[in-house]
Write a protein that holds these residues in place. Structure first.
Motif, PDB file in Angstrom:
ATOM      1  N   ILE A 153      72.980 148.870 -13.475  1.00 41.01           N
ATOM      2  CA  ILE A 153      74.023 148.132 -12.762  1.00 41.01           C
ATOM      3  C   ILE A 153      73.908 148.378 -11.261  1.00 41.01           C
ATOM      4  CG2 ILE A 153      76.519 147.941 -12.386  1.00 41.01           C
ATOM      5  CD1 ILE A 153      76.909 148.618 -15.325  1.00 41.01           C
ATOM      6  N   THR A 154      73.959 147.291 -10.482  1.00 45.53           N
ATOM      7  CA  THR A 154      73.888 147.400  -9.026  1.00 45.53           C
ATOM      8  C   THR A 154      75.287 147.483  -8.432  1.00 45.53           C
ATOM      9  OG1 THR A 154      73.994 145.011  -8.652  1.00 45.53           O
ATOM     10  CG2 THR A 154      71.805 145.965  -9.054  1.00 45.53           C
ATOM     11  N   TYR A 155      75.359 147.873  -7.160  1.00 40.71           N
ATOM     12  CA  TYR A 155      76.660 147.933  -6.489  1.00 40.71           C
ATOM     13  C   TYR A 155      77.278 146.545  -6.371  1.00 40.71           C
ATOM     14  CZ  TYR A 155      76.023 152.836  -5.303  1.00 40.71           C
ATOM     15  OH  TYR A 155      75.870 154.194  -5.381  1.00 40.71           O
ATOM     16  N   ARG A 156      76.442 145.531  -6.145  1.00 41.00           N
ATOM     17  CA  ARG A 156      76.958 144.163  -6.054  1.00 41.00           C
ATOM     18  C   ARG A 156      77.594 143.761  -7.378  1.00 41.00           C
ATOM     19  NH1 ARG A 156      75.395 139.374  -7.877  1.00 41.00           N
ATOM     20  NH2 ARG A 156      76.103 137.491  -6.768  1.00 41.00           N
ATOM     21  N   GLN A 157      76.926 144.030  -8.486  1.00 46.25           N
ATOM     22  CA  GLN A 157      77.487 143.694  -9.793  1.00 46.25           C
ATOM     23  C   GLN A 157      78.784 144.458 -10.056  1.00 46.25           C
ATOM     24  OE1 GLN A 157      73.897 144.620 -11.937  1.00 46.25           O
ATOM     25  NE2 GLN A 157      73.509 142.470 -12.438  1.00 46.25           N
ATOM     26  N   ALA A 158      78.803 145.734  -9.695  1.00 44.93           N
ATOM     27  CA  ALA A 158      80.008 146.544  -9.890  1.00 44.93           C
ATOM     28  C   ALA A 158      81.187 145.959  -9.106  1.00 44.93           C
ATOM     29  CB  ALA A 158      79.746 147.982  -9.460  1.00 44.93           C
ATOM     30  N   PHE A 159      80.917 145.541  -7.872  1.00 43.58           N
ATOM     31  CA  PHE A 159      81.988 144.983  -7.032  1.00 43.58           C
ATOM     32  C   PHE A 159      82.458 143.637  -7.570  1.00 43.58           C
ATOM     33  CE2 PHE A 159      83.408 142.439  -3.335  1.00 43.58           C
ATOM     34  CZ  PHE A 159      84.502 143.234  -2.957  1.00 43.58           C
ATOM     35  N   LEU A 186      77.510 138.005 -14.871  1.00 43.47           N
ATOM     36  CA  LEU A 186      76.708 138.587 -13.777  1.00 43.47           C
ATOM     37  C   LEU A 186      75.392 139.185 -14.250  1.00 43.47           C
ATOM     38  CD1 LEU A 186      79.696 140.241 -11.902  1.00 43.47           C
ATOM     39  CD2 LEU A 186      78.184 138.489 -10.938  1.00 43.47           C
ATOM     40  N   GLY A 187      75.093 139.044 -15.547  1.00 44.79           N
ATOM     41  CA  GLY A 187      73.782 139.467 -16.024  1.00 44.79           C
ATOM     42  C   GLY A 187      73.743 140.716 -16.877  1.00 44.79           C
ATOM     43  N   LEU A 188      74.898 141.293 -17.214  1.00 49.96           N
ATOM     44  CA  LEU A 188      74.932 142.449 -18.100  1.00 49.96           C
ATOM     45  C   LEU A 188      74.974 141.966 -19.550  1.00 49.96           C
ATOM     46  CD1 LEU A 188      76.092 143.492 -15.307  1.00 49.96           C
ATOM     47  CD2 LEU A 188      77.467 145.094 -16.646  1.00 49.96           C
ATOM     48  N   ASN A 189      74.348 142.723 -20.460  1.00 48.68           N
ATOM     49  CA  ASN A 189      74.546 142.363 -21.858  1.00 48.68           C
ATOM     50  C   ASN A 189      75.942 142.793 -22.291  1.00 48.68           C
ATOM     51  OD1 ASN A 189      74.468 145.103 -22.545  1.00 48.68           O
ATOM     52  ND2 ASN A 189      72.405 145.028 -23.383  1.00 48.68           N
ATOM     53  N   HIS A 190      76.391 142.328 -23.441  1.00 50.02           N
ATOM     54  CA  HIS A 190      77.777 142.546 -23.849  1.00 50.02           C
ATOM     55  C   HIS A 190      78.102 144.029 -24.020  1.00 50.02           C
ATOM     56  CE1 HIS A 190      77.545 138.230 -24.630  1.00 50.02           C
ATOM     57  NE2 HIS A 190      78.864 138.215 -24.806  1.00 50.02           N
ATOM     58  N   ARG A 191      77.196 144.796 -24.602  1.00 49.98           N
ATOM     59  CA  ARG A 191      77.483 146.219 -24.831  1.00 49.98           C
ATOM     60  C   ARG A 191      77.562 146.975 -23.508  1.00 49.98           C
ATOM     61  NH1 ARG A 191      77.249 150.609 -28.552  1.00 49.98           N
ATOM     62  NH2 ARG A 191      77.944 152.352 -27.242  1.00 49.98           N
ATOM     63  N   THR A 192      76.653 146.693 -22.577  1.00 49.70           N
ATOM     64  CA  THR A 192      76.684 147.371 -21.287  1.00 49.70           C
ATOM     65  C   THR A 192      77.943 147.009 -20.512  1.00 49.70           C
ATOM     66  OG1 THR A 192      74.273 147.443 -21.175  1.00 49.70           O
ATOM     67  CG2 THR A 192      75.458 147.651 -19.098  1.00 49.70           C
ATOM     68  N   ALA A 193      78.330 145.737 -20.560  1.00 46.65           N
ATOM     69  CA  ALA A 193      79.562 145.311 -19.885  1.00 46.65           C
ATOM     70  C   ALA A 193      80.769 146.023 -20.484  1.00 46.65           C
ATOM     71  CB  ALA A 193      79.731 143.797 -20.006  1.00 46.65           C
ATOM     72  N   ALA A 194      80.776 146.195 -21.809  1.00 47.99           N
ATOM     73  CA  ALA A 194      81.875 146.895 -22.464  1.00 47.99           C
ATOM     74  C   ALA A 194      81.899 148.370 -22.061  1.00 47.99           C
ATOM     75  CB  ALA A 194      81.759 146.759 -23.976  1.00 47.99           C
ATOM     76  N   ASP A 195      80.734 149.011 -22.054  1.00 44.38           N
ATOM     77  CA  ASP A 195      80.658 150.421 -21.651  1.00 44.38           C
ATOM     78  C   ASP A 195      81.184 150.612 -20.229  1.00 44.38           C
ATOM     79  OD1 ASP A 195      79.577 151.121 -24.071  1.00 44.38           O
ATOM     80  OD2 ASP A 195      77.525 151.346 -23.353  1.00 44.38           O
ATOM     81  N   PHE A 196      80.768 149.745 -19.319  1.00 40.53           N
ATOM     82  CA  PHE A 196      81.210 149.854 -17.920  1.00 40.53           C
ATOM     83  C   PHE A 196      82.721 149.629 -17.820  1.00 40.53           C
ATOM     84  CE2 PHE A 196      81.361 148.095 -13.445  1.00 40.53           C
ATOM     85  CZ  PHE A 196      81.133 149.323 -12.838  1.00 40.53           C
ATOM     86  N   THR A 197      83.229 148.708 -18.618  1.00 38.99           N
ATOM     87  CA  THR A 197      84.665 148.443 -18.652  1.00 38.99           C
ATOM     88  C   THR A 197      85.445 149.687 -19.065  1.00 38.99           C
ATOM     89  OG1 THR A 197      84.420 146.082 -19.117  1.00 38.99           O
ATOM     90  CG2 THR A 197      86.462 147.114 -19.840  1.00 38.99           C
ATOM     91  N   PHE A 198      84.996 150.340 -20.131  1.00 42.28           N
ATOM     92  CA  PHE A 198      85.706 151.516 -20.629  1.00 42.28           C
ATOM     93  C   PHE A 198      85.651 152.662 -19.628  1.00 42.28           C
ATOM     94  CE2 PHE A 198      84.721 150.030 -25.198  1.00 42.28           C
ATOM     95  CZ  PHE A 198      85.835 149.203 -25.176  1.00 42.28           C
ATOM     96  N   ILE A 199      84.498 152.841 -18.990  1.00 46.49           N
ATOM     97  CA  ILE A 199      84.360 153.929 -18.015  1.00 46.49           C
ATOM     98  C   ILE A 199      85.255 153.679 -16.804  1.00 46.49           C
ATOM     99  CG2 ILE A 199      82.731 154.961 -16.367  1.00 46.49           C
ATOM    100  CD1 ILE A 199      80.601 154.555 -18.630  1.00 46.49           C
TER     101      ILE A 199
END
Length: 275
Positions: A153-159, A186-199
């Motif tokens: 994940i990039t800073y742009r995607q995080a923002f 923004l290009g994340l797969n569903h599991r990675t997007a979910a993990d980032f959401t929870f964190i």
């Protein structure tokens, strides 16, 4: 505190735990279940009822910490992730960048949101609009997402995910629904997007919960402690179950089935309210 009231606390803890991290809006479900069915304000004053909702939210947050403790500890240098070079892994600054937009707006508009948006009617609107965003993510997101792990994940995607998270300030929209949808678009797969959401959920929810708890501390009544404990434990246990199940499911079923559920729920609630 009567047994029936303890049972209501367990039910509300169940609703909070099962829906907090699924893209279906825990706030929306809590408003619907409490306002239209359990009516805790019949035996708690409004301030105590609001404090209870903060307490059970803390139970859900504790479940996230249990599931993601390695990743959370790695963000503050207390754990080394295996097979990931320190310079390449997800950093605390990624999380902070993702939290800033909704954090700033949440502070600026907290009173307005609390006073004007917490009702079954506004939840119906949030459920429907959030559902369309989730469907759009499934259909317009990249078929082969370039970002397969948290450490890509990039800073742009995080923002940008953080900006989309701002929609979740509207009750019923769902924080996880907004951020997972945004991540997929923004290009994340569903599991990675979910993990980032929870964190991301841990610091923002913990911070908001503790602030609310401090503001309402004077309204905690010793007679209600059993009610709070029952709700907290119920929310923790069911959130633990929900998170583990959801993370296994999201990569296979994506977001559309949850969106369909949201639309059906909105229709049912609207029928109850207006027919």
């Amino acid at each position: 505190m009567e047994i029936i009231e303890i049972l209501k606390a367990i039910i509300l803890g169940f609703v909070e735990g099962m829906t907090e991290f699924a893209p279906v809006s825990s706030t929306g479900h809590m408003i619907i279940v409490d306002d239209l069915w359990l009516k805790t304000t019949e035996f708690l004053d409004q301030y105590s009822a609001n404090t209870f909702k903060v307490v059970i939210q803390l139970g859900s947050i504790l479940a996230v910490v249990v599931v993601f403790w390695k990743r959370l500890f790695s963000l503050v240098g207390l754990y080394k992730m295996k097979d990931v070079a320190p310079g390449d892994q997800l950093k605390l600054t990624h999380v902070i960048v993702g939290l800033l937009p909704a954090g700033i707006l949440g502070v600026l508009f907290e009173d307005f949101i609390d006073e004007n948006l917490f009702s079954a009617e506004t939840v119906v609107i949030g459920l429907v609009i959030g559902a369309f965003l989730m469907i759009a993510a499934d259909y317009f997101g990249p078929k082969v997402p370039p970002v397969q792990t948290l450490d890509q994940i990039t800073y742009r995607q995080a923002f940008m995910v953080g900006l989309i998270q701002c929609f979740s300030l509207w009750p019923g929209f769902s924080r996880s629904g907004a951020t997972i949808s945004g991540g997929v678009l923004l290009g994340l797969n569903h599991r990675t997007a979910a993990d980032f959401t929870f964190i991301m959920a841990v610091p923002i929810m913990m911070g908001a919960s503790f602030i609310s708890l401090l503001k309402n501390w004077e309204y905690i009544n010793a007679d209600d402690i059993g009610f709070y404990i029952a709700g907290f434990l119920s929310a923790f246990v069911f959130a633990l179950i929900s998170i583990r199940f959801f993370l296994k499911l999201i990569g296979r079923v994506k977001l559309t089935p949850f969106a369909v559920y949201r639309i059906i729920l909105a229709i049912v609630v609207a029928a109850i309210l207006y027919l």
